[in-house]
Design an enzyme around this catalytic site. Sequence first.
Site, PDB file in Angstrom:
ATOM      1  N   GLU A 114     -39.349  22.334 -32.396  1.00 51.33           N
ATOM      2  CA  GLU A 114     -37.810  22.478 -32.354  1.00 51.33           C
ATOM      3  C   GLU A 114     -37.041  21.392 -33.310  1.00 51.33           C
ATOM      4  OE1 GLU A 114     -36.074  24.365 -30.761  1.00 51.33           O
ATOM      5  OE2 GLU A 114     -37.498  25.559 -29.606  1.00 51.33           O
ATOM      6  N   TYR A 198     -29.349  21.441 -26.650  1.00 48.31           N
ATOM      7  CA  TYR A 198     -29.988  22.765 -26.739  1.00 48.31           C
ATOM      8  C   TYR A 198     -31.602  22.327 -26.799  1.00 48.31           C
ATOM      9  CZ  TYR A 198     -32.974  25.654 -29.891  1.00 48.31           C
ATOM     10  OH  TYR A 198     -33.949  26.556 -30.259  1.00 48.31           O
ATOM     11  N   ASP A 216     -28.773  28.072 -29.363  1.00 51.05           N
ATOM     12  CA  ASP A 216     -28.743  27.759 -30.614  1.00 51.05           C
ATOM     13  C   ASP A 216     -27.692  28.780 -31.599  1.00 51.05           C
ATOM     14  OD1 ASP A 216     -30.100  29.951 -30.701  1.00 51.05           O
ATOM     15  OD2 ASP A 216     -31.872  29.139 -32.190  1.00 51.05           O
ATOM     16  N   CYS A 271     -30.553  40.972 -33.607  1.00 50.78           N
ATOM     17  CA  CYS A 271     -29.306  40.835 -33.693  1.00 50.78           C
ATOM     18  C   CYS A 271     -28.812  40.116 -34.816  1.00 50.78           C
ATOM     19  CB  CYS A 271     -28.718  40.383 -32.351  1.00 50.78           C
ATOM     20  SG  CYS A 271     -27.045  40.565 -32.063  1.00 50.78           S
ATOM     21  N   CYS A 281     -32.493  47.171 -30.078  1.00 56.70           N
ATOM     22  CA  CYS A 281     -32.018  46.048 -29.183  1.00 56.70           C
ATOM     23  C   CYS A 281     -32.176  46.315 -27.541  1.00 56.70           C
ATOM     24  CB  CYS A 281     -30.912  45.530 -29.467  1.00 56.70           C
ATOM     25  SG  CYS A 281     -30.020  44.159 -28.587  1.00 56.70           S
TER      26      CYS A 281
END
Length: 381
Positions: A114, A198, A216, A271, A281
């Site tokens: 991350e 996050y 995020d 997206c 989607c």
Amino acid sequence: MAKRRRSSPDESDEDASYGPSTNPRKKRAPSRRLRPRKDTESADTELEQYSAARSSTHTAAIHRIADTSTLRSLLLNWYDGVHQRRGMPWRKPFDPSLDSDGRAQRAYEVWISEIMLQQTQVATVIPYYNKWMEKYPTIRHLAESDIETVNALWKGLGYYSRAARLLEGAKKAVEELGGRLPDNAKDMEAKIPGIGRYSAGAICSIAYNQCVPVLDGNVHRLLSRVLALHAPPKAKATLDILWSGASAMVEACDRPGDVNQALIELGSTVCKVRDPDCRSCPLAVGCRAHQRQQGTTKEKEKSQIPSNSESVTVTAHEVPDIEDLCTLCEPLPAGCLVTAYPMKTERKKAREELDIVNVVEWRHQDARDRWFLLVKRPEGG
């Protein structure tokens, strides 16, 4: 001789004293025939402006996910088929059989990934992650290192402060927390340097199966479209709505880590900022931005523009109760496309700075030896 009574301006000719006028020179009233429209571009513009104005008048309820269980199911079904495509070594399914040490190790692996992924593309991170895990397979190995060695391994990723925070966090975990990262998002955010809301949500949902959300840049864009939220993207009220939407997606969920990774993956690969692939989607059925775009297209197709008409006729829509109106969203640009979300903001002009560098060099008389004076920059500033 009797005088004639003149008709007043408000009286018709038939009301005059001597009856209707028979003057042949009297002008006829102009014909009210409608002139044909020269083009339909202005009609299209008028319809788009109408649609944009109407879309800014809506209830605040549309910014809440109504059926999270359905969307979550669709999202996970999609994720199960794509999660291995990009070959991320840190992406593994949650293993409920792991003990506390095993889950702490997973937390360490996710933590490294991350932090590396912040402002860096996946393809760039993968080789760095593999080298890092070879050098520092556990958090204790990292805590025993030094900043020079860590920076040498980090070279090429940029933003070296991230590497420094990893080292600092590892040392703190070993010295104060028994060599493990905290097993809940609240403590992780509070006790480990460089971990915000996050990162704590991502690590704890993936490694510890805790039902905590992530938000995020990819999820921000995705949920802005799902919730049709066209508001200042960094405003607290906007972020509160998006965090609430992200929380709803993992609330009482059996696979919160997979849900969060699926949201990130969907925002990153489908997206997208430009040219989102709405047809593939899984959340299109519940995406209000997509529904609005479809509705605007249908309105445009259904609008009749006769050749002898001077204006466009549009159907009036019911205006919601004023107490239920959303006061956060701002008017959409004409066209109401999915890419209008999230709301665009003007970029600040880059700040101009003047940097002065002095190079201090010492040379021996025979010019074989050259020395340079180097000063290490301070920790802050």
